[in-house]
Design a protein around this motif. Structure first.
Motif, short mmCIF file in Angstrom:
data_model
loop_
_atom_site.label_atom_id
_atom_site.label_comp_id
_atom_site.label_asym_id
_atom_site.label_seq_id
_atom_site.Cartn_x
_atom_site.Cartn_y
_atom_site.Cartn_z
N MET A 30 37.59 13.30 18.31
CA MET A 30 36.82 12.62 19.06
C MET A 30 37.50 12.59 20.53
SD MET A 30 34.37 11.79 17.29
CE MET A 30 33.32 10.75 18.37
N ALA A 31 36.25 12.93 21.57
CA ALA A 31 36.97 12.87 23.08
C ALA A 31 35.72 12.47 24.02
CB ALA A 31 37.16 14.39 23.55
N TRP A 32 36.38 11.95 25.25
CA TRP A 32 35.27 11.70 26.19
C TRP A 32 35.46 12.69 27.32
CZ3 TRP A 32 31.44 8.18 26.34
CH2 TRP A 32 31.27 7.13 25.34
N PHE A 33 34.42 13.20 27.80
CA PHE A 33 34.42 14.08 29.11
C PHE A 33 33.48 13.62 30.18
CE2 PHE A 33 36.50 18.21 27.57
CZ PHE A 33 36.51 17.92 26.25
N ARG A 34 33.79 14.08 31.13
CA ARG A 34 32.91 13.87 32.49
C ARG A 34 32.46 14.95 33.16
NH1 ARG A 34 36.68 10.07 36.24
NH2 ARG A 34 37.89 11.62 37.19
N GLN A 35 31.37 14.92 33.81
CA GLN A 35 30.86 15.87 34.89
C GLN A 35 30.28 15.15 36.09
OE1 GLN A 35 28.30 19.14 32.73
NE2 GLN A 35 29.00 20.26 34.57
N ALA A 36 30.85 15.56 37.26
CA ALA A 36 30.21 15.18 38.20
C ALA A 36 29.39 16.36 39.11
CB ALA A 36 31.57 14.78 39.20
N PRO A 37 28.55 15.80 39.77
CA PRO A 37 27.63 16.74 40.58
C PRO A 37 28.37 18.20 41.01
CG PRO A 37 26.83 14.65 41.09
CD PRO A 37 28.25 14.73 40.39
N GLY A 38 27.82 19.10 40.51
CA GLY A 38 28.59 20.35 41.10
C GLY A 38 29.90 20.74 40.60
N LYS A 39 30.57 20.18 39.60
CA LYS A 39 31.61 20.42 39.28
C LYS A 39 31.64 20.70 37.59
CE LYS A 39 34.39 17.37 42.47
NZ LYS A 39 35.28 16.24 42.55
N GLU A 40 32.64 21.22 37.26
CA GLU A 40 32.72 21.50 35.76
C GLU A 40 32.88 20.39 34.93
OE1 GLU A 40 34.36 25.96 35.95
OE2 GLU A 40 35.80 24.59 35.16
N ARG A 41 32.68 20.39 33.69
CA ARG A 41 32.97 19.29 32.89
C ARG A 41 34.58 19.10 32.55
NH1 ARG A 41 28.89 18.42 27.85
NH2 ARG A 41 27.46 18.87 29.72
N GLU A 42 35.07 17.90 32.59
CA GLU A 42 36.40 17.77 32.62
C GLU A 42 36.70 16.75 31.50
OE1 GLU A 42 38.57 15.89 35.84
OE2 GLU A 42 37.08 14.49 36.24
N ILE A 48 45.13 19.09 20.94
CA ILE A 48 44.90 17.81 21.47
C ILE A 48 43.40 18.05 22.14
CG2 ILE A 48 44.72 16.99 24.29
CD1 ILE A 48 47.94 17.74 23.96
N TYR A 49 42.97 19.58 22.18
CA TYR A 49 41.55 19.90 22.28
C TYR A 49 41.08 19.10 23.74
CZ TYR A 49 42.21 21.20 17.64
OH TYR A 49 43.01 22.07 16.47
N SER A 50 41.18 19.72 24.71
CA SER A 50 40.71 19.19 25.91
C SER A 50 39.79 20.10 26.66
CB SER A 50 42.04 18.95 26.99
OG SER A 50 42.58 20.18 27.16
N VAL A 51 39.17 21.17 25.99
CA VAL A 51 38.18 21.87 26.64
C VAL A 51 36.85 21.87 25.98
CG1 VAL A 51 37.80 24.42 27.06
CG2 VAL A 51 40.09 23.87 26.95
N PRO A 52 35.76 21.65 26.69
CA PRO A 52 34.69 21.57 26.19
C PRO A 52 34.20 22.48 24.93
CG PRO A 52 34.37 21.11 28.39
CD PRO A 52 35.75 21.74 28.01
N SER A 53 34.59 23.61 25.09
CA SER A 53 33.94 24.56 24.04
C SER A 53 34.83 24.24 22.64
CB SER A 53 34.32 26.17 24.50
OG SER A 53 35.76 26.28 24.66
#
Length: 127
Positions: free
Chosen positions: A34-46, A107-112
């Motif tokens: 399980m993970a949490w990501f975030r995406q700000a306007p104009g930026k990639e999901r991190e 760790i799996y830290s990439v959205p894909s």
């Protein structure tokens, strides 16, 4: 199939705190990541933070590890993200994600690398 439903976000003043939750249902299992990501306007999901569904192997993005805490609630079948000392730059849409495919290490830290996503929750940090 795994279904992820996130709690509501909101507007928080700088320095404030907010807790997000993600309820998982369906074919959950201990090795699910399980993970949490975030995406700000104009930026990639991190990547923000990750944890096994069993509750182990917690990992944080460097910029958030001192302020954010990810946790697992077995009784409620949820994964939560406690966010403290929030800053305007934390403003983003926050997403819960689940990885169900093998292998079950890393760790799996990439959205894909994730298979299922919550609906997203807007968090705005502003005075």
């Amino acid at each position: 199939q795994v279904q992820l439903v996130q709690s509501a976000g909101g507007l928080v003043q700088p320095g404030g705190s907010l807790r997000l939750s993600c309820a998982a249902s369906g074919r959950t299992f201990p090795s699910m990541r399980m993970a949490w990501f975030r995406q700000a306007p104009g930026k990639e999901r991190e990547f923000v933070a990750g944890i096994w569904w069993s509750g182990g192997s917690i990992y944080y993005a460097d910029s958030m590890k001192d302020r954010f805490t990810i946790s697992r609630d077995n009784a409620k079948n949820t994964v939560s993200l406690q966010m403290n000392s929030l800053k305007p730059e934390d403003t983003a849409v926050y997403y819960c994600a689940a990885r169900t495919r093998m292998p079950y290490i890393g760790i799996y830290s990439v959205p894909s690398e994730y298979d299922y996503w919550g609906q997203g929750t807007q968090v705005t940090v502003s005075s």
